[in-house]
Design an enzyme around this catalytic site. Structure first.
Site, PDB file in Angstrom:
ATOM      1  N   HIS A   1       0.845  -1.209   0.000  1.00 38.72           N
ATOM      2  CA  HIS A   1       0.000   0.000   0.000  1.00 38.72           C
ATOM      3  C   HIS A   1       0.877   1.255   0.000  1.00 38.72           C
ATOM      4  O   HIS A   1       0.651   2.174  -0.803  1.00 38.72           O
ATOM      5  CB  HIS A   1      -0.911  -0.044   1.245  1.00 38.72           C
ATOM      6  CG  HIS A   1      -1.791   1.136   1.409  1.00 38.72           C
ATOM      7  ND1 HIS A   1      -3.147   1.078   1.172  1.00 38.72           N
ATOM      8  CD2 HIS A   1      -1.533   2.401   1.792  1.00 38.72           C
ATOM      9  CE1 HIS A   1      -3.676   2.271   1.420  1.00 38.72           C
ATOM     10  NE2 HIS A   1      -2.709   3.092   1.793  1.00 38.72           N
ATOM     11  N   GLU A   2       1.867   1.288   0.881  1.00 37.89           N
ATOM     12  CA  GLU A   2       2.748   2.466   0.961  1.00 37.89           C
ATOM     13  C   GLU A   2       3.648   2.579  -0.266  1.00 37.89           C
ATOM     14  O   GLU A   2       3.923   3.688  -0.746  1.00 37.89           O
ATOM     15  CB  GLU A   2       3.583   2.434   2.244  1.00 37.89           C
ATOM     16  CG  GLU A   2       2.787   2.374   3.540  1.00 37.89           C
ATOM     17  CD  GLU A   2       1.704   3.429   3.677  1.00 37.89           C
ATOM     18  OE1 GLU A   2       1.797   4.518   3.052  1.00 37.89           O
ATOM     19  OE2 GLU A   2       0.737   3.177   4.413  1.00 37.89           O
TER      20      GLU A   2
END
Length: 176
Positions: A143-144
């Protein structure tokens, strides 16, 4: 002393642009940014945050998994800054899971992510690290990693039927 930073929200162009590599990891501004990202994540009940989310177009994110109001069952780990990361390998096995984002408040989406990843990054001391992560922490990292590449989790949601409000998520999924 670290401070809580304002989080850029969906629509801010910094979230849709690939971030720039960090040249001088030991620069006081970078070290201060790392501390501020850790504090901002904790204050916002997040489990990770990327520099573009605080309007800094840099290839840096912090993974800080721990149980909190937004992620009740998150595993505990020390906040881990990852500088100039590169995911080297993704497992073929994918797992569908609900994701939220500090930059997309009030919304959750079902996203498929690799169950296991291998990542190379530089830590805040300038040391190269190569590690394998699985399950929820692997999801956070992916996600990051998307954030530093100009993507948000909504880009990975397959159908609008896989979206729900944060309140509905907590009433149906978490408490249901």
């Amino acid at each position: 002393m670290a401070k809580v930073l304002a989080v850029a929200e969906l629509g801010n162009p910094v979230l849709r642009s690939p971030a720039h590599p960090i040249q001088n990891i030991q620069a006081p501004a970078i070290q201060k940014l790392i501390d501020n990202l850790i504090k901002t994540t904790a204050k916002a009940n997040g489990v990770g945050i990327a520099a573009p989310q605080v309007s800094e177009s840099l290839r840096l994110f912090v993974v800080a998994s721990r149980p909190n109001l937004r992620y009740l069952h998150a595993p505990v780990m020390e906040p881990t800054p990852m500088i100039n990361p590169q995911i080297m390998a993704y497992s073929d096995e994918q797992v569908e899971g609900w994701e939220g984002c500090l930059s997309v408040p009030g919304l959750r989406g079902k996203v498929k992510r690799s169950k296991e990843i291998e990542i190379v990054y530089t830590d805040r001391h300038g040391e190269q690290q190569q590690k394998v992560f699985t399950d929820f922490v692997a999801r956070i990292i992916q996600h990051e990693y998307d954030h530093i590449n100009g993507k948000v989790f909504l880009d990975r949601v397959e159908s609008t039927l896989d979206l729900m409000s944060e309140a509905e998520y907590h009433s149906q999924i978490v408490c249901g």
